[in-house]
Structure formats: C-alpha cells, structure tokens
Enzyme design. Structure first.
Site, PDB file in Angstrom:
ATOM      1  N   ARG A 126      35.913  25.718  49.313  1.00  0.00           N
ATOM      2  CA  ARG A 126      37.193  25.193  48.825  1.00  0.00           C
ATOM      3  C   ARG A 126      38.389  25.706  49.615  1.00  0.00           C
ATOM      4  O   ARG A 126      39.486  25.161  49.485  1.00  0.00           O
ATOM      5  CB  ARG A 126      37.314  25.527  47.334  1.00  0.00           C
ATOM      6  CG  ARG A 126      36.157  24.861  46.559  1.00  0.00           C
ATOM      7  CD  ARG A 126      36.123  25.253  45.117  1.00  0.00           C
ATOM      8  NE  ARG A 126      37.269  24.711  44.386  1.00  0.00           N
ATOM      9  CZ  ARG A 126      37.503  24.967  43.110  1.00  0.00           C
ATOM     10  NH1 ARG A 126      36.699  25.767  42.433  1.00  0.00           N
ATOM     11  NH2 ARG A 126      38.541  24.435  42.504  1.00  0.00           N
ATOM     12  N   PRO A 170      35.420  36.123  42.067  1.00  0.00           N
ATOM     13  CA  PRO A 170      34.662  37.379  41.983  1.00  0.00           C
ATOM     14  C   PRO A 170      35.523  38.527  41.470  1.00  0.00           C
ATOM     15  O   PRO A 170      36.710  38.592  41.767  1.00  0.00           O
ATOM     16  CB  PRO A 170      34.211  37.631  43.419  1.00  0.00           C
ATOM     17  CG  PRO A 170      35.021  36.750  44.279  1.00  0.00           C
ATOM     18  CD  PRO A 170      35.524  35.623  43.434  1.00  0.00           C
ATOM     19  N   GLU A 171      34.936  39.386  40.678  1.00  0.00           N
ATOM     20  CA  GLU A 171      35.623  40.569  40.175  1.00  0.00           C
ATOM     21  C   GLU A 171      35.064  41.789  40.904  1.00  0.00           C
ATOM     22  O   GLU A 171      34.269  41.651  41.834  1.00  0.00           O
ATOM     23  CB  GLU A 171      35.455  40.649  38.643  1.00  0.00           C
ATOM     24  CG  GLU A 171      35.976  39.377  37.951  1.00  0.00           C
ATOM     25  CD  GLU A 171      35.897  39.400  36.431  1.00  0.00           C
ATOM     26  OE1 GLU A 171      35.964  40.479  35.842  1.00  0.00           O
ATOM     27  OE2 GLU A 171      35.775  38.310  35.840  1.00  0.00           O
ATOM     28  N   LYS A 184      39.633  43.914  43.434  1.00  0.00           N
ATOM     29  CA  LYS A 184      38.926  42.744  43.952  1.00  0.00           C
ATOM     30  C   LYS A 184      39.281  42.481  45.409  1.00  0.00           C
ATOM     31  O   LYS A 184      38.885  41.467  45.978  1.00  0.00           O
ATOM     32  CB  LYS A 184      39.314  41.501  43.152  1.00  0.00           C
ATOM     33  CG  LYS A 184      39.327  41.670  41.653  1.00  0.00           C
ATOM     34  CD  LYS A 184      39.909  40.405  41.027  1.00  0.00           C
ATOM     35  CE  LYS A 184      40.342  40.637  39.600  1.00  0.00           C
ATOM     36  NZ  LYS A 184      41.017  39.476  39.007  1.00  0.00           N
ATOM     37  N   ARG A 232      42.658  29.711  30.422  1.00  0.00           N
ATOM     38  CA  ARG A 232      41.218  29.867  30.562  1.00  0.00           C
ATOM     39  C   ARG A 232      40.639  30.066  29.167  1.00  0.00           C
ATOM     40  O   ARG A 232      41.120  29.465  28.218  1.00  0.00           O
ATOM     41  CB  ARG A 232      40.914  31.027  31.514  1.00  0.00           C
ATOM     42  CG  ARG A 232      41.503  30.747  32.905  1.00  0.00           C
ATOM     43  CD  ARG A 232      41.437  31.928  33.792  1.00  0.00           C
ATOM     44  NE  ARG A 232      40.075  32.168  34.269  1.00  0.00           N
ATOM     45  CZ  ARG A 232      39.735  33.194  35.015  1.00  0.00           C
ATOM     46  NH1 ARG A 232      40.633  34.090  35.357  1.00  0.00           N
ATOM     47  NH2 ARG A 232      38.504  33.341  35.428  1.00  0.00           N
TER      48      ARG A 232
END
Ligand SMILES: [Zn+2]
Length: 284
Positions: free
Chosen positions: A115, A2-3, A61, A267
């Site tokens: 996770r 999440p940002e 964040k 990425r």
C-alpha cells in the site's frame, strides 16, 4: 499497523542478516517509498552505495538501520511495509519496491510494500536517535524506561486510560491490540479517567502492557494481518493467545461473558463487560 513486538521481530531478523554488511548498490523499483528523500530516487541509491550497516535499532514501533558512519536509514513500515531476505536469483515478491545488494553477495535485502504508506529515508546523524524519533517516549523494553515516571505522568493526564496507553510520547510501542489486551489483564475499562487511577492501578496496567508484549514477542508477534511478516516471510502465533482483541461475542477467558466490541477513535475496543465495567469516572 505493527506494534512493538512485531517491529522487534523484524529488527532481530535484520540484526542477524545485515549487521556489519556493506551495501554494493541500491535499486529503487518504485519512487514512492523513497519520497521523503527530496533529491529523488537516483540520489537516494547513490548516497547509500558503499555504506556499512551497524546493528538495527528500535524505539516503540519505530525502526532505524544505522550505518557505521553515524547516519541511518529510517524505516516506516506503515500499514504493509516488509523487509525480506532473498537470494539474488529469487524472483521478486509482488510489490517489491527497493532492493539492497551487498558487497559480500547473498542474501540481499528487499523492501516490499503493497500500500506504500511506509517508506525509507536517510537521516543524517541519526544512528543513535533519528530526529524523527526523538519525541517518542521510551518503550517498556528499553533498559532506561522509568516505570515510576511513566506512572506519574499517566496519573497527571486528564484522559481515558486507553488514550493514554496509545500516546506514544508517554509510553511507546503500544497500539490498539496490546492496549486492549493490557486493559483486560489489568481489569480496567478503556475509558477509565487517568486522574482518578490509583498508583497501583497505573503500575498494573503499564506492567500488563509490558507483559503482554513480551508474551507476544515470544510467539513471534501477532499476525493480525497477512501483510505483517518477519524477514523470512512468515508470521507469528500470538493471535491464538489474544484474550479480547478480535474476539467479539466469544467467551471471556476469565469469566465466560461474551466479549463486546465498541467503536473507539475510529477503530474498535474490545472488552469483557463483566471484568472491565464502565467506571464511575469515565473519559470517553
Ligand atoms: Zn470476563
């Protein structure tokens, strides 16, 4: 991961639900999310019981839940951490790890994490600004964020502009998604050398980052991943408004050229090859 907008959505949900409420007891259902508490899960639960939350806070964040005694609970959402508000009788969602029961009854707060890269830790004296967050730069939503200073620091760096946007010490809250969206709005290639950027270009890209994150917040965030949800278990709608991120081969919303995906820092980066041309001064 999440940002800023997604974390802010969670913060707002928590602010409404837990501010000024006293914890009756904490149940740790799996020890891994509280592994940073070195005295163990039982001690973690014992130390939290009886404390009262004040309003949850955020920088970039990073999210923390201050107590009215000056300490705080730091929440790392990691890849899949979620806070959920549930009635006491409601069955646990899969992967519920920690449960907070309040003195005034429902709803209770549950920390869910599939996770378990995330977790919760008690940070003494951290209500105002936990030590773990102190090195993080102010984010563009912070009333004390200084745009001129951020512009000057960006232009002093010798790096590619996307790397600079992702540097949480320069400006916090921007991750891969909103960096790509900001660069598209500002018509900049991700590898543009920061030291060659004009002041105007630096202002543009930082303003675009703030603007795209504000737009995303208005839509409840981006549900780039089914693991990201707000405290009610639903996710945002901003993915429908993304201009480049996740849109490989789809037409640019400005010029129609197919969006290109390129490897970047293990990425991907998404850009329009026409609106965001490879610059003469590039740092990949
Ligand atoms: Zn284009």
């Amino acid at each position: 991961m999440p940002e800023l907008p997604e974390v802010e959505v969670v913060r707002r949900g928590l602010a409404t639900a837990i501010t000024d409420r006293q914890i009756a007891r904490v149940e740790v259902l799996h020890p891994r999310p509280v592994r940073r508490h070195l005295l163990g899960a039982e001690d973690f639960a014992a130390q939290l019981a009886g404390r009262r939350f004040s309003e949850p806070r955020r920088r970039g964040k990073y999210l923390w839940l201050p107590f009215d005694d000056g300490d705080a609970l730091l929440a790392h959402l990691g890849m899949s951490g979620q806070f959920r508000l549930e009635q006491h009788e409601a069955p646990d969602a899969p992967n519920t790890r920690v449960r907070f029961v309040f003195a005034d009854g429902d709803p209770e707060l549950r920390f869910v994490d599939q996770r378990m890269f995330g977790g919760l830790s008690l940070t003494p004296g951290g209500a105002e600004l936990p030590d773990e967050v102190a090195h993080i730069g102010r984010d563009p939503f912070d009333p004390l964020f200084d745009l001129d200073e951020a512009v000057a620091r960006l232009r002093r760096k010798k790096t590619g502009v996307k790397r600079a946007l992702l540097d949480q010490q320069l400006v916090s809250g921007i991750g891969n998604i909103y960096a790509d969206e900001a660069l598209w709005r500002a018509r900049l290639h991700y590898a543009r050398a920061t030291e060659t950027m004009t002041k105007r270009a630096a202002v543009d890209v930082l303003s675009a980052a703030a603007e795209v994150m504000r737009d995303a917040l208005g839509e409840g965030g981006t549900s780039f991943d089914s693991l990201y949800v707000n405290v009610n278990g639903s996710s945002g709608y901003f993915d429908r408004a993304l201009a480049v991120y996740g849109r490989e081969d789809l037409p640019c919303r400005r010029c129609g050229t197919p969006i290109r995906r390129e490897p970047f820092m293990n990425r991907s980066s998404y850009r329009c090859p026409r609106c965001q041309r490879v610059p003469r001064h590039a740092r990949f």
